[in-house]
Design a protein around this motif. Structure first.
Motif, PDB file in Angstrom:
ATOM      1  N   TYR A 133      82.087  20.476  42.432  1.00 52.53           N
ATOM      2  CA  TYR A 133      82.181  21.411  41.303  1.00 52.53           C
ATOM      3  C   TYR A 133      83.599  21.939  41.110  1.00 52.53           C
ATOM      4  CZ  TYR A 133      77.100  21.441  40.948  1.00 52.53           C
ATOM      5  OH  TYR A 133      75.798  21.068  40.762  1.00 52.53           O
ATOM      6  N   SER A 134      84.297  22.167  42.197  1.00 53.87           N
ATOM      7  CA  SER A 134      85.670  22.662  42.086  1.00 53.87           C
ATOM      8  C   SER A 134      86.583  21.661  41.391  1.00 53.87           C
ATOM      9  CB  SER A 134      86.205  22.989  43.482  1.00 53.87           C
ATOM     10  OG  SER A 134      87.497  23.538  43.414  1.00 53.87           O
ATOM     11  N   LEU A 135      86.426  20.385  41.722  1.00 56.59           N
ATOM     12  CA  LEU A 135      87.229  19.342  41.069  1.00 56.59           C
ATOM     13  C   LEU A 135      86.934  19.270  39.573  1.00 56.59           C
ATOM     14  CD1 LEU A 135      86.900  16.547  43.762  1.00 56.59           C
ATOM     15  CD2 LEU A 135      89.067  17.470  42.930  1.00 56.59           C
ATOM     16  N   ALA A 136      85.665  19.371  39.226  1.00 61.14           N
ATOM     17  CA  ALA A 136      85.300  19.311  37.809  1.00 61.14           C
ATOM     18  C   ALA A 136      85.933  20.467  37.032  1.00 61.14           C
ATOM     19  CB  ALA A 136      83.779  19.339  37.660  1.00 61.14           C
ATOM     20  N   ALA A 137      85.886  21.676  37.620  1.00 60.15           N
ATOM     21  CA  ALA A 137      86.456  22.839  36.936  1.00 60.15           C
ATOM     22  C   ALA A 137      87.976  22.753  36.855  1.00 60.15           C
ATOM     23  CB  ALA A 137      86.035  24.117  37.665  1.00 60.15           C
ATOM     24  N   SER A 138      88.610  22.245  37.903  1.00 60.83           N
ATOM     25  CA  SER A 138      90.070  22.138  37.866  1.00 60.83           C
ATOM     26  C   SER A 138      90.515  21.137  36.812  1.00 60.83           C
ATOM     27  CB  SER A 138      90.614  21.740  39.243  1.00 60.83           C
ATOM     28  OG  SER A 138      90.283  20.415  39.580  1.00 60.83           O
ATOM     29  N   THR A 139      89.702  20.126  36.568  1.00 64.72           N
ATOM     30  CA  THR A 139      90.042  19.145  35.537  1.00 64.72           C
ATOM     31  C   THR A 139      90.037  19.793  34.155  1.00 64.72           C
ATOM     32  OG1 THR A 139      89.097  17.369  36.881  1.00 64.72           O
ATOM     33  CG2 THR A 139      89.395  16.926  34.538  1.00 64.72           C
ATOM     34  N   ILE A 185      95.296   5.521  38.404  1.00 62.11           N
ATOM     35  CA  ILE A 185      94.378   4.861  39.332  1.00 62.11           C
ATOM     36  C   ILE A 185      94.304   5.666  40.626  1.00 62.11           C
ATOM     37  CG2 ILE A 185      94.006   2.791  40.746  1.00 62.11           C
ATOM     38  CD1 ILE A 185      95.320   1.171  38.503  1.00 62.11           C
ATOM     39  N   GLY A 186      95.471   6.074  41.118  1.00 60.80           N
ATOM     40  CA  GLY A 186      95.487   6.918  42.313  1.00 60.80           C
ATOM     41  C   GLY A 186      94.750   8.216  42.104  1.00 60.80           C
ATOM     42  N   THR A 187      94.948   8.839  40.940  1.00 60.90           N
ATOM     43  CA  THR A 187      94.265  10.097  40.635  1.00 60.90           C
ATOM     44  C   THR A 187      92.751   9.933  40.670  1.00 60.90           C
ATOM     45  OG1 THR A 187      96.096  10.849  39.237  1.00 60.90           O
ATOM     46  CG2 THR A 187      93.957  11.888  38.878  1.00 60.90           C
ATOM     47  N   ILE A 188      92.259   8.893  40.031  1.00 64.70           N
ATOM     48  CA  ILE A 188      90.810   8.691  39.967  1.00 64.70           C
ATOM     49  C   ILE A 188      90.232   8.413  41.348  1.00 64.70           C
ATOM     50  CG2 ILE A 188      88.985   7.245  39.007  1.00 64.70           C
ATOM     51  CD1 ILE A 188      90.310   9.150  37.006  1.00 64.70           C
ATOM     52  N   PHE A 189      90.925   7.604  42.164  1.00 63.18           N
ATOM     53  CA  PHE A 189      90.460   7.360  43.528  1.00 63.18           C
ATOM     54  C   PHE A 189      90.371   8.672  44.306  1.00 63.18           C
ATOM     55  CE2 PHE A 189      90.862   2.799  43.191  1.00 63.18           C
ATOM     56  CZ  PHE A 189      90.060   2.310  44.218  1.00 63.18           C
ATOM     57  N   ALA A 195      97.424  18.004  38.640  1.00 58.48           N
ATOM     58  CA  ALA A 195      96.772  19.317  38.677  1.00 58.48           C
ATOM     59  C   ALA A 195      95.253  19.216  38.651  1.00 58.48           C
ATOM     60  CB  ALA A 195      97.267  20.176  37.508  1.00 58.48           C
ATOM     61  N   ALA A 196      94.728  18.134  38.076  1.00 55.09           N
ATOM     62  CA  ALA A 196      93.271  17.969  38.066  1.00 55.09           C
ATOM     63  C   ALA A 196      92.704  17.824  39.470  1.00 55.09           C
ATOM     64  CB  ALA A 196      92.896  16.743  37.223  1.00 55.09           C
ATOM     65  N   LEU A 197      93.557  17.476  40.447  1.00 53.80           N
ATOM     66  CA  LEU A 197      93.123  17.314  41.829  1.00 53.80           C
ATOM     67  C   LEU A 197      93.185  18.614  42.629  1.00 53.80           C
ATOM     68  CD1 LEU A 197      95.051  14.004  42.563  1.00 53.80           C
ATOM     69  CD2 LEU A 197      92.598  14.220  42.103  1.00 53.80           C
ATOM     70  N   LEU A 237      90.886  28.097  38.583  1.00 53.53           N
ATOM     71  CA  LEU A 237      92.121  28.817  38.886  1.00 53.53           C
ATOM     72  C   LEU A 237      93.177  27.865  39.439  1.00 53.53           C
ATOM     73  CD1 LEU A 237      93.742  31.442  39.301  1.00 53.53           C
ATOM     74  CD2 LEU A 237      92.642  31.645  41.553  1.00 53.53           C
ATOM     75  N   ALA A 238      92.777  26.988  40.350  1.00 55.74           N
ATOM     76  CA  ALA A 238      93.737  26.064  40.952  1.00 55.74           C
ATOM     77  C   ALA A 238      94.317  25.120  39.903  1.00 55.74           C
ATOM     78  CB  ALA A 238      93.062  25.272  42.070  1.00 55.74           C
ATOM     79  N   GLY A 239      93.472  24.621  39.009  1.00 56.84           N
ATOM     80  CA  GLY A 239      93.956  23.721  37.969  1.00 56.84           C
ATOM     81  C   GLY A 239      94.964  24.382  37.055  1.00 56.84           C
ATOM     82  N   THR A 240      94.700  25.631  36.693  1.00 55.17           N
ATOM     83  CA  THR A 240      95.627  26.334  35.804  1.00 55.17           C
ATOM     84  C   THR A 240      96.938  26.670  36.513  1.00 55.17           C
ATOM     85  OG1 THR A 240      94.584  28.458  36.369  1.00 55.17           O
ATOM     86  CG2 THR A 240      93.748  27.312  34.433  1.00 55.17           C
ATOM     87  N   VAL A 241      96.834  27.139  37.751  1.00 63.04           N
ATOM     88  CA  VAL A 241      98.049  27.481  38.506  1.00 63.04           C
ATOM     89  C   VAL A 241      98.909  26.244  38.723  1.00 63.04           C
ATOM     90  CG1 VAL A 241      98.895  28.235  40.768  1.00 63.04           C
ATOM     91  CG2 VAL A 241      97.085  29.524  39.612  1.00 63.04           C
ATOM     92  N   SER A 242      98.269  25.143  39.082  1.00 65.72           N
ATOM     93  CA  SER A 242      99.007  23.903  39.334  1.00 65.72           C
ATOM     94  C   SER A 242      99.699  23.406  38.061  1.00 65.72           C
ATOM     95  CB  SER A 242      98.053  22.833  39.869  1.00 65.72           C
ATOM     96  OG  SER A 242      98.747  21.640  40.160  1.00 65.72           O
ATOM     97  N   THR A 243      99.006  23.457  36.936  1.00 68.51           N
ATOM     98  CA  THR A 243      99.604  23.020  35.670  1.00 68.51           C
ATOM     99  C   THR A 243     100.798  23.886  35.299  1.00 68.51           C
ATOM    100  OG1 THR A 243      97.421  22.289  34.912  1.00 68.51           O
ATOM    101  CG2 THR A 243      99.134  22.528  33.235  1.00 68.51           C
ATOM    102  N   LEU A 244     100.655  25.186  35.440  1.00 67.96           N
ATOM    103  CA  LEU A 244     101.769  26.086  35.148  1.00 67.96           C
ATOM    104  C   LEU A 244     102.942  25.836  36.102  1.00 67.96           C
ATOM    105  CD1 LEU A 244      99.785  29.399  34.497  1.00 67.96           C
ATOM    106  CD2 LEU A 244     100.934  27.958  32.790  1.00 67.96           C
TER     107      LEU A 244
END
Length: 458
Positions: free
Chosen positions: A256-262, A224-228, A286-288, A313-320
């Motif tokens: 657009y950046s949020l969509a790509a990070s997701t 819920i926090g993530t979606i908000f 990481a999606a955020l 790039l941010a989504g992948t780096v954060s997940t790793l």
């Protein structure tokens, strides 16, 4: 679970006395220094020859609402993933943000809007105060479950002051651009919290390790926090940018950046997960990262493609980071980062600052036209070259890391004072230390009666 009588007595007094002192001191300072600005004061506003529709309220309040929801709902619920720490995650978020927004109004007011002996407040000061509260909550995530409320209030007292000074140095002295706070909010809050966590390192934290994980419903609430946060992040980054094209562009780039990070997060989570399965920790956080990484550059001419590339790039780096770097951080550097703020705010914040350096260095009159003055006024006026602005942006990152590191170290020493109530190693990540939890005094868990048991009792 309540602990010894002396500990209970200390807990009974510390938080009430500290809350009363901080609120009383803040109220006195408000009475002496804080006044409405010209768009809020009844007499000043009506002296001008303008329509009520021109009031700043109608342009800024929708963004303020979104930022406010992010701070109090988004951050609070994002941290309820701990299976036995939900009350504290949401409750202490509420407490810290409520204090931080008052204290930061004073600190930022003295630094930014002090005129004729008074601080003048309005919509912009409300948004800035919420931004500061966001940085405090990021730091809170690094020490979540290992600190008491009195310690957290003292952390906020120090951090808000240093946040304001760092922000003043960057925005007023160095004249860097950081609309969405990749440096001033995310990088500062993350590394303040990480250094604080290092100073407060607990070698015996293994005693509470069984509570550090999540359960099905706690992860669901955290989403819920993530979606908000995900929905409202374009408002967060664009809340204080120049009205018109600048604010529009900032929201678009963040979107657009949020969509790509997701998509990057889902891809990497499945790739590194056991048997190709997704990890909810990655998705929640990481999606955020896409919102963080364009915080500095989102008002610039990043281009939609640049926003997508940065977000992915941010989504992948954060997940790793969540998969591989968080364990190293604890084992090698003795930093116990409960929420993984280094992966969501720290690394993406630094990447965002560096992206800002790159985009600032590429700024030209041809690309921005007349809009150059609203984004890079010093370049437009000929006082700086694009290269010089980029160097100042980079220096701003180093200054932020310095303030955050020194502040976190000082905060850690402050919070280690022996009279401050802190949960013992065996009771970390546990609500019952500080909250009345329903059922905590029952000898056994209540369960519905079976039909035959009900008949027998009848």
């Amino acid at each position: 679970m309540a602990g010894s009588p002396s500990r209970s007595a200390s807990r009974r007094l510390q938080l009430p006395l500290l809350c009363l002192f901080l609120q009383g001191a803040t109220a006195v300072l408000f009475a002496v220094f804080v006044r409405y600005n010209h768009e809020t004061d009844a007499s000043l506003w009506h002296r001008g020859n303008h329509s009520n529709a021109d009031n700043e309220f109608y342009f800024r309040y929708p963004s303020f609402q979104d930022v406010h929801a992010m701070v109090f709902v988004g951050f609070g619920f994002l941290m309820v993933f701990l299976q036995r720490y939900g009350f504290s995650s949401v409750g202490f978020t509420f407490l810290l943000a409520a204090f931080a927004l008052q204290w930061s109004t004073l600190v930022q007011g003295f630094l930014h809007s002090f005129d004729s002996g008074h601080i003048h407040v309005g919509m912009e000061s409300m948004i800035n105060a919420d931004f500061c509260a966001g940085a405090v909550l990021i730091s809170f995530g690094a020490v979540l479950g290992k600190t008491g409320p009195a310690q957290l209030l003292l952390m906020a007292l120090l951090e808000v002051a240093l946040f304001g000074i760092n922000e003043f140095v960057l925005l007023n002295l160095l004249r860097v651009r950081d609309a969405g706070g990749s440096m001033t909010i995310h990088t500062f809050g993350a590394y303040f919290g990480l250094v604080l966590s290092r100073v407060l390192y607990r070698p015996q934290l293994e005693k509470s390790r069984h509570r550090q994980g999540s359960v099905y419903h706690s992860d669901l609430f955290a989403m819920i926090g993530t979606i908000f946060l995900w929905i409202f992040w374009p408002s967060f980054n664009s809340a204080l940018t120049a009205l018109g094209a600048g604010q529009h562009r900032t929201a678009l780039n963040t979107y657009y950046s949020l969509a790509a990070s997701t998509l990057g997060t889902f891809a990497l989570s499945a790739l590194v997960g056991e048997d190709g399965r997704l990890d909810m920790v990655h998705i929640q956080n990481a999606a955020l990262a896409g919102g963080v990484v364009v915080g500095t550059s989102s008002e610039m001419m990043l281009t939609p493609f640049g926003a997508l590339a940065a977000g992915f790039l941010a989504g992948t780096v954060s997940t790793l980071g969540y998969k591989f770097f968080t364990p190293i951080l604890e084992l090698k550097f003795k930093v116990q980062d409960t929420c993984g703020v280094h992966n969501l705010h720290g690394m993406p914040g630094v990447l965002g600052a560096l992206l800002g350096v790159l985009v600032a260095g590429l700024a030209t009159h041809e690309a921005y036209g007349d809009g150059l003055e609203s984004v890079f006024p010093l370049i437009a006026e000929g006082q700086r070259s694009a290269t010089s602005q980029a160097v100042h942006q980079l220096f701003g990152l180093f200054v932020t890391l310095l303030f955050a590191s020194v502040g976190g170290a000082l905060g850690g020493l402050l919070l280690k004072l022996p009279f401050l109530d802190s949960p013992p190693d065996s009771q970390c990540y546990e609500d019952q230390v500080h909250w009345e939890v329903p059922g905590e005094h029952e000898d056994k868990v209540q369960r519905p009666l079976r039909m035959e048991e009900a008949d027998t009792q009848a």
